[in-house]
Enzyme design. Structure first.
Site, short mmCIF file in Angstrom:
data_model
loop_
_atom_site.label_atom_id
_atom_site.label_comp_id
_atom_site.label_asym_id
_atom_site.label_seq_id
_atom_site.Cartn_x
_atom_site.Cartn_y
_atom_site.Cartn_z
N ASP A 17 0.87 -1.16 0.00
CA ASP A 17 0.00 0.00 0.00
C ASP A 17 0.93 1.23 0.00
OD1 ASP A 17 -2.27 1.76 0.67
OD2 ASP A 17 -1.28 1.86 2.64
N ASP A 19 -0.09 5.19 0.87
CA ASP A 19 -0.34 6.13 1.98
C ASP A 19 -0.33 5.43 3.32
OD1 ASP A 19 -0.96 8.88 1.08
OD2 ASP A 19 -2.45 7.86 -0.15
MG LIG Z 1 -2.80 3.14 3.46
#
Ligand SMILES: [Mg+2]
Length: 277
Positions: A17, A19
């Site tokens: 992932d 962010d």
């Molecule tokens: Mg995230």
């Protein structure tokens, strides 16, 4: 909750992932550069996935590269990209009304899809009946307003299909979070009594399919690394991947320890993975 639950020697691909996992705002999180470099040196495939449809994939690749993680556009997939890719292959004829920002509209158009213009009238008090909407697409939109909600509502009760890029309630930012697509989806579900029929981003199967296609590895040989339990970890688990939760974004240790499904390992930050590779 130890790394013994993950046979690291069998891992052929790692999905990260972005962010709250690789970076927060404009800053790489501790150890992010080191772990990606290490994995690549070991010949392990690396792919970055984001539910955020705000920018084109090349911008995320450029951002990663500028942080010291050289990345090609093909090594990034976003919820907007996955939605466009999927619809172009399965329902290319649909005329879309999009609650989303300009980038998402361009991305869908780049896939050859038809994005309808706003149905704004002169008078805000007059109900605008949007014509010719086959599907409503809901995404993160920082220009959301009453008229967009009304247009989507009218189209949905008129029978349009109901799609969304991502279900996240908030988007993590340095110092907190801001409302994301989840809130808009909930409003429209509440208004219409309908449920989203197609979700492109995490935790959807669609995102996993495209990710696995890109990596050329089976999910059983992949590790999913993310900060959000209900999207990153849930998607990885549902797909049969190994999962690692990091505590640099949306989740605390307490949340990660009590999550269902539970992550295989919990890491203070993504850099702690270097202990295993
Ligand atoms: Mg995230």
């Amino acid at each position: 909750m130890t790394a013994a639950r993950v046979p690291m020697a069998d891992i052929q691909g790692v999905v990260f992932d972005l962010d709250g996992t690789i970076y927060l705002g404009e800053r790489a999180l501790p150890g992010a550069v080191e772990i990606v470099t290490r994995l690549r040196q070991r010949g392990i495939q690396v792919l970055f996935v984001s539910n955020k449809p705000l920018e084109p994939r090349q911008n995320y690749a450029a951002k990663l590269s500028s942080m010291g993680i050289p990345t090609q556009t093909e090594q990034v997939i976003t919820s907007g990209y996955v939605l466009g890719y999927h619809l172009a292959r399965t329902r290319p004829e649909l005329r879309l009304y999009v609650i989303g920002e300009e980038n998402l509209k361009s991305e869908l158009q780049d896939h050859g899809l038809e994005v309808l213009p706003e149905f704004y009238g002169q008078d805000e008090k007059v109900v605008i009946q949007p014509a010719g909407v086959d599907a409503v697409v809901v995404a993160f939109d920082r220009t959301l307003d009453y008229r967009k909600i009304n247009t989507a509502y009218q189209a949905l009760i008129g029978g349009a299909a109901f799609f969304a890029t991502n279900p996240d309630k908030t988007c993590p930012m340095p110092g907190g979070g801001i409302p994301d697509a989840g809130a808009t989806i909930a409003a429209l579900q509440h208004l219409t009594g309908r449920q989203v029929e197609l979700l492109a981003g995490k935790p959807s199967r669609l995102m996993v399919q495209v990710a696995m296609e890109r990596m050329g590895t089976p999910p059983q040989r992949c590790l999913m690394v993310g900060d959000r339990l209900e999207t990153d970890i849930r998607m990885g688990k549902q797909a049969g991947m190994y999962t690692a939760a990091v505590l640099t974004g949306a989740s605390s240790r307490l949340m990660a320890e009590h999550a269902q499904p539970a992550p295989d390992i919990i890491l203070e930050n993504v850099g702690k993975l270097t202990d295993y590779f």
